[in-house]
Design an enzyme around this catalytic site. Sequence first.
Site, short mmCIF file in Angstrom:
data_model
loop_
_atom_site.label_atom_id
_atom_site.label_comp_id
_atom_site.label_asym_id
_atom_site.label_seq_id
_atom_site.Cartn_x
_atom_site.Cartn_y
_atom_site.Cartn_z
N SER A 54 0.83 -1.20 0.00
CA SER A 54 0.00 0.00 0.00
C SER A 54 0.87 1.25 0.00
O SER A 54 1.81 1.35 0.79
CB SER A 54 -0.92 0.03 1.22
OG SER A 54 -1.64 1.24 1.25
N VAL A 59 7.38 2.25 4.16
CA VAL A 59 8.36 1.70 3.22
C VAL A 59 7.85 1.83 1.79
O VAL A 59 8.59 2.22 0.89
CB VAL A 59 8.69 0.22 3.56
CG1 VAL A 59 9.59 -0.39 2.50
CG2 VAL A 59 9.37 0.13 4.93
N CYS A 60 6.57 1.56 1.57
CA CYS A 60 6.00 1.66 0.21
C CYS A 60 6.07 3.10 -0.30
O CYS A 60 6.40 3.34 -1.46
CB CYS A 60 4.56 1.18 0.19
SG CYS A 60 4.35 -0.54 0.68
N SER A 61 5.77 4.03 0.56
CA SER A 61 5.83 5.44 0.21
C SER A 61 7.25 5.85 -0.15
O SER A 61 7.49 6.46 -1.20
CB SER A 61 5.31 6.29 1.37
OG SER A 61 5.42 7.66 1.07
#
Length: 166
Positions: A54, A59-61
């Site tokens: 997501s 971490v994804c951002s």
Amino acid sequence: MANITFGGESVTLPQTEVKVGDQAPDFKVLSNDLQEVSLANYDGKVKLIVTVPSLDTGVCSQETKRFNEEADKLDNVQVLTVSMDLPFAQARWCAAEGVKNLDTLSDHRDASLGEAYGVLMAEHRLLARAIFVVDSSNKVTYVEYVPEVKTHPNYEAALEAVKAAK
């Protein structure tokens, strides 16, 4: 098969695993304006396909912002960040974070890419963190299934693979 954990717990993945040398599997995902997108939309380009759980997680951002910065420096390369986030949420996140150099795509409808690339975590209906480099003839030249979903991928290796692909 890839052995992946999410928060230290093993997850169940599809029985498919993409390997270097494979023809890239096709997929059907949604763009932020709800248009259906497949591998054919990027014919003739090198594709850096990044799967994340997501965009609204740390971490994804960070990962998506890093690849957004790098995308501007790459020739004939399209970066695709795919998650199960709704297209509206992806568009809102991109606007808030200034992400404009890559395509965020949603697999929420059919989990098509998640199934085809072996990254759909059955327990969470989220995509595991992985990176695939696909050359302009749709041959897979690099694969990284990140063993623990909450950790970063090997950015340098992925970027080197992108630069080496034609």
